[in-house]
Design a protein around this motif. Structure first.
Motif, short mmCIF file in Angstrom:
data_model
loop_
_atom_site.label_atom_id
_atom_site.label_comp_id
_atom_site.label_asym_id
_atom_site.label_seq_id
_atom_site.Cartn_x
_atom_site.Cartn_y
_atom_site.Cartn_z
N ASP A 73 44.17 61.37 59.40
CA ASP A 73 43.61 62.51 58.68
C ASP A 73 42.56 62.97 59.39
OD1 ASP A 73 45.56 62.39 56.55
OD2 ASP A 73 44.03 61.88 55.03
N ILE A 74 41.76 62.08 59.95
CA ILE A 74 40.99 62.84 61.04
C ILE A 74 41.41 63.33 62.05
CG2 ILE A 74 39.03 61.96 62.64
CD1 ILE A 74 38.43 59.81 60.44
N GLY A 75 42.74 62.93 62.78
CA GLY A 75 43.23 63.55 63.96
C GLY A 75 43.76 64.81 63.51
N THR A 76 44.23 65.01 62.30
CA THR A 76 44.76 66.33 61.81
C THR A 76 43.78 67.30 61.69
OG1 THR A 76 46.46 64.97 60.52
CG2 THR A 76 46.31 67.41 59.95
N ALA A 88 43.49 63.33 70.08
CA ALA A 88 44.11 62.26 70.94
C ALA A 88 43.67 60.69 70.44
CB ALA A 88 44.06 62.78 72.15
N LEU A 89 42.30 60.86 70.72
CA LEU A 89 41.86 59.23 70.33
C LEU A 89 42.06 58.66 69.06
CD1 LEU A 89 38.45 59.83 72.22
CD2 LEU A 89 40.18 58.37 72.88
N ILE A 91 44.34 60.06 66.95
CA ILE A 91 46.01 59.82 66.53
C ILE A 91 46.25 58.45 67.24
CG2 ILE A 91 48.49 60.72 66.94
CD1 ILE A 91 46.95 63.44 66.60
N GLY A 92 46.03 58.29 68.44
CA GLY A 92 46.37 57.09 69.20
C GLY A 92 45.88 55.85 68.53
N ARG A 93 44.56 55.89 67.74
CA ARG A 93 44.22 54.42 67.15
C ARG A 93 45.12 54.32 65.96
NH1 ARG A 93 37.89 55.41 66.13
NH2 ARG A 93 38.25 53.46 65.12
N SER A 94 45.30 55.61 65.21
CA SER A 94 46.00 55.36 63.95
C SER A 94 47.41 54.79 64.31
CB SER A 94 46.17 56.47 63.29
OG SER A 94 46.87 56.90 62.27
N LEU A 95 48.12 55.25 65.17
CA LEU A 95 49.54 54.84 65.47
C LEU A 95 49.33 53.29 65.82
CD1 LEU A 95 51.09 57.56 67.40
CD2 LEU A 95 51.89 56.95 65.28
N ASP A 96 48.33 53.08 66.69
CA ASP A 96 48.16 51.28 66.84
C ASP A 96 47.96 50.66 65.45
OD1 ASP A 96 48.30 52.02 69.86
OD2 ASP A 96 46.12 51.99 69.99
N LEU A 97 47.18 51.17 64.72
CA LEU A 97 47.04 50.16 63.33
C LEU A 97 48.30 50.32 62.65
CD1 LEU A 97 43.46 51.54 62.84
CD2 LEU A 97 44.14 49.23 63.18
N ARG A 125 50.96 63.94 66.26
CA ARG A 125 51.00 63.67 68.00
C ARG A 125 52.14 64.70 68.35
NH1 ARG A 125 50.77 60.54 71.88
NH2 ARG A 125 52.54 60.09 73.41
N VAL A 126 52.94 65.13 67.79
CA VAL A 126 54.21 66.12 68.12
C VAL A 126 53.25 67.34 68.40
CG1 VAL A 126 55.75 67.50 67.75
CG2 VAL A 126 56.01 65.08 67.33
#
Length: 543
Positions: A73-76, A88-89, A91-97, A125-126
Motif C-alpha cells: 500500500d505504501i508503494g501504491t 520501487a523499494l 514494492i520490492g520489499r513487499s514482493l520479497d515478504l 510493479r507493472v
C-alpha cells in the motif's frame, strides 16, 4: 494468517471478509480515505505508523504478510505521489515478504488474502515498470499476475478489471492506440467496476488519434463516474487529460488554462511527475507563441523533474521538445544532440513509433536546410539522406492505422500520417526520381484488404491480449480486397484492415517490389509490418 469471518467465502471482495484487528483495520480504512481525498502525505503517515507497529511484533508468517500488505500500500501511494524510486523499494520489499511465505500452510481465507496482496503488488510493479519505460519487464510482471487468475473466484469481475486496465495502460504507453481502444471498450462491458478509469483511457486514446468530440464525451462520463465515487484524484487526472486534448486540438487558450489549474493542484500535492507533464505541455504552448525563453525554462524544469523520478520515456519526450526549440533557435548541434538522446531512449525501450517521429523531424530539418542553403553537387546526396529517413518513417506512421477496427478511427489517424507522406512526395519531386514517384503512387493505390470477421480476431485478444502487439493479424485465409467506398463502408462496421500487398514491378521471378528497400528499412527499424506477404503484379496503364 489473519482470521476469517464466517461468510468470507461469500464476499464479492475477499479482503473485505478478513481482519488484522486493531489498530490495523481502522488504519487501513483511514489511509484509503486519505487517498481518495487525495491527501497522499497523510496516507503515507498512517501507513508508516502501522508499519512501525507491525515491525515491533515477533516475526512470523502472519506478521510477514501484514508487513508485505503495508509495504504494498505504501508503494501504491508513492506511485500516486510520483515517488518512483521510493515506490520501487517498497514494492520490492513487499514482493520479497509475500513471495517468501508462498509455501507456508494457509487456510482458505489466508490463501485468498495472500493472493490478493500478491496480485495487487504485482500490478503496482507493472505500473512502476511501465512508467519508467521498462515495458518488457512490465509485460513479464503482467504475465505473472495473469497466471494467478485461475485461483480467484471473481464473480464481480474486479480482478479482471484490474488486470485488463493495466494492460490498457501498457498498450497506451507503447502507442498501440487501436489495441488499447479495443480492449478498453470490451472491458467496459466485461468489467464495469473499472468504468471511470476505462472511460478516461478511451478519452486519451481518442484525443491522441484526433477524435476530439469523442474524447470529450468520454472525459465527461469519466468525471461523472469519479464524482459519484467521491474519487477526487481521478477527477484531477481527467482535468489534465482534458488539457492534453485541448492542446492536441490546437485550442491553446483552453489548454493553457487547464494545464495551469492542474499544475497548481499537482504542485500543492507534491506530484512531481504530473507537474512535469504540465510543464512540458506549457513549454510547447510558450514556444508556439514565440516565447523562446519561457519555453526553454519550462522544458528544462520538466526534464529535470522527469529525470529525478526516473520517468525515462517522458524525459525523452521532453528532450525531443527541447530539440525542436533548439532547431527554431538555429542551434543545430544542440538539436541533433537532444534528438539523438531521445531516440536512443525510445530505441532501448522499444517505443518504435516515436523513433519514427524523431527520424521525420530530422528529415524535415534536412528539407529546411535544402531550402535555405545551396548544396551544389551534394544536393542529390542530401536528398537521398532525407528520403532514407523520411520514407521508412512515413510508411510506419501510415501503417499504424491497421491497429484500428473502425474506418473513422483509421481516417482520423491517416490525417496525421498524410503530413509525413507529403514530406516524402516533396522530397521525391525535388529529386526528380520518376521511378520513385511512380512506386509511391502504386503503393498508395494498392487497396485495403479486409478480414471478413467482426469477432474472431477480437476473441484472440479477449481481455488479456499480448501487450507487446502493435496490431492483430487478420484471420487465416485469403482476405477479400475491396476498394473505395465499398471498403470503407464494410470497415465501418468493425472489420480490420490488413497491410497492402507487395506490388511486383517486374515480370521476372523474385523481381523488385515497389519501395522495396524503404519497406525493408521501415520493418527493420520500427518493428512493424508495412506490407503483407501477398504479391500482386503491377498493371501498366493502357492507352
Amino acid at each position: 494468517m489473519p482470521e476469517d469471518s464466517e461468510d468470507a467465502a461469500e464476499q464479492e471482495e475477499p479482503v473485505a471478509g478478513l481482519s488484522y484487528g486493531e489498530p490495523f483495520d481502522s488504519g487501513f480504512a483511514l489511509a484509503e480515505r486519505h487517498q481518495l481525498a487525495p491527501d497522499l502525505p497523510a496516507a503515507l503517515a498512517v501507513y508508516g505508523d502501522l508499519l512501525a507497529v507491525a515491525a515491533s511484533f515477533e516475526d512470523s508468517p502472519d506478521v510477514q504478510l501484514l508487513r508485505g500488505h503495508l509495504l504494498s500500500d505504501i508503494g501504491t501511494v508513492q506511485l500516486a505521489a510520483t515517488d518512483l524510486p521510493g515506490a520501487a523499494l517498497s514494492i520490492g520489499r513487499s514482493l520479497d515478504l509475500v513471495r517468501g511465505i508462498a509455501s507456508v500452510p494457509m487456510g482458505p481465507g489466508g490463501r485468498r488474502l495472500w493472493l490478493e496482496i500478491l496480485l495487487k503488488t504485482l500490478l503496482a510493479r507493472v505500473e512502476l515498470l511501465r512508467r519508467t519505460g521498462r515495458f518488457d519487464e512490465a509485460q513479464e510482471a503482467m504475465d505473472e499476475a495473469t497466471a494467478l487468475m485461475p485461483e480467484f473466484d471473481d464473480p464481480a469481475g474486479l480482478r479482471t478489471a484490474e488486470i485488463g486496465l493495466s494492460r490498457v495502460h501498457l498498450l497506451m504507453d507503447r502507442s498501440a492506440w487501436g489495441a488499447a481502444e479495443e480492449l478498453a471498450s470490451a472491458l467496459l462491458t466485461d468489467a464495469p467496476l473499472a468504468e471511470p478509469y476505462l472511460l478516461d483511457c478511451l478519452g486519451v486514446v481518442c484525443a491522441s488519434t484526433v477524435r476530439f468530440e469523442q474524447a470529450e464525451d468520454y472525459f465527461a462520463r469519466a468525471e461523472e463516474a469519479y464524482l459519484t465515487l467521491g474519487h477526487h484524484a481521478g477527477r484531477q487526472q481527467v482535468l489534465s487529460h482534458r488539457a492534453y486534448a485541448a492542446l492536441r486540438a490546437g485550442n491553446l487558450d483552453r489548454a493553457e488554462e487547464l494545464y495551469a489549474t492542474a499544475a497548481e493542484i499537482f504542485e500543492r500535492q507534491g506530484q512531481a511527475e504530473d507537474l512535469a507533464v504540465c510543464e512540458q505541455a506549457r513549454a510547447a504552448i510558450a514556444a508556439h507563441r514565440g516565447d523562446a525563453a519561457g519555453a526553454a525554462a519550462l522544458t528544462a524544469s520538466s526534464l529535470a523533474r522527469f529525470q529525478q523520478v526516473g520517468a525515462a520515456i517522458a524525459a525523452a519526450d521532453t528532450m525531443l521538445m527541447g530539440a525542436r526549440h533548439a532547431y527554431e533557435r538555429g542551434d543545430i548541434d544542440e538539436m541533433k544532440r537532444l534528438a539523438q538522446g531521445a531516440r536512443d531512449v525510445y530505441q532501448e525501450r522499444g517505443v518504435y513509433e516515436r523513433c519514427a517521429q524523431v527520424d521525420l523531424m530530422l528529415a524535415r530539418t534536412l528539407e529546411d536546410n535544402l531550402n535555405q542553403t545551396d548544396h551544389g553537387v551534394h544536393e542529390r546526396t542530401s536528398l537521398a539522406d532525407a528520403l532514407s529517413l523520411a520514407l521508412p518513417a512515413a510508411l510506419t506512421l501510415e501503417a499504424a492505422r491497421y491497429d484500428f477496427a473502425t474506418a473513422h478511427a483509421r481516417s482520423q489517424w491517416l490525417q496525421l500520417a498524410d503530413e509525413a507522406m507529403q514530406l516524402v512526395f516533396r522530397l521525391a519531386l525535388r529529386s526528380n526520381d520518376q521511378g520513385l514517384i511512380f512506386e509511391l503512387v502504386e503503393h498508395r493505390c494498392a487497396g485495403a484488404s479486409l478480414a471478413l470477421s467482426r469477432t474472431s480476431t477480437a476473441d484472440k485478444a479477449a481481455v488479456f491480449p499480448d501487450a507487446a502487439m502493435k496490431s492483430y493479424a487478420p484471420d487465416d485465409g485469403a482476405p477479400l480486397t475491396l476498394g473505395g467506398i465499398a471498403a470503407e463502408t464494410a470497415a465501418s462496421v468493425g472489420l480490420r484492415v490488413a497491410p497492402p500487398p507487395k506490388i511486383v514491378m517486374s515480370a521476372e521471378t523474385g523481381g523488385r517490389t515497389a519501395l522495396q528497400e524503404y519497406v525493408q528499412a521501415a520493418e527493420f527499424r520500427y518493428h512493424r509490418r508495412i506490407v503483407s506477404e501477398e504479391e500482386v503484379p503491377f498493371c501498366p496503364p493502357t492507352i
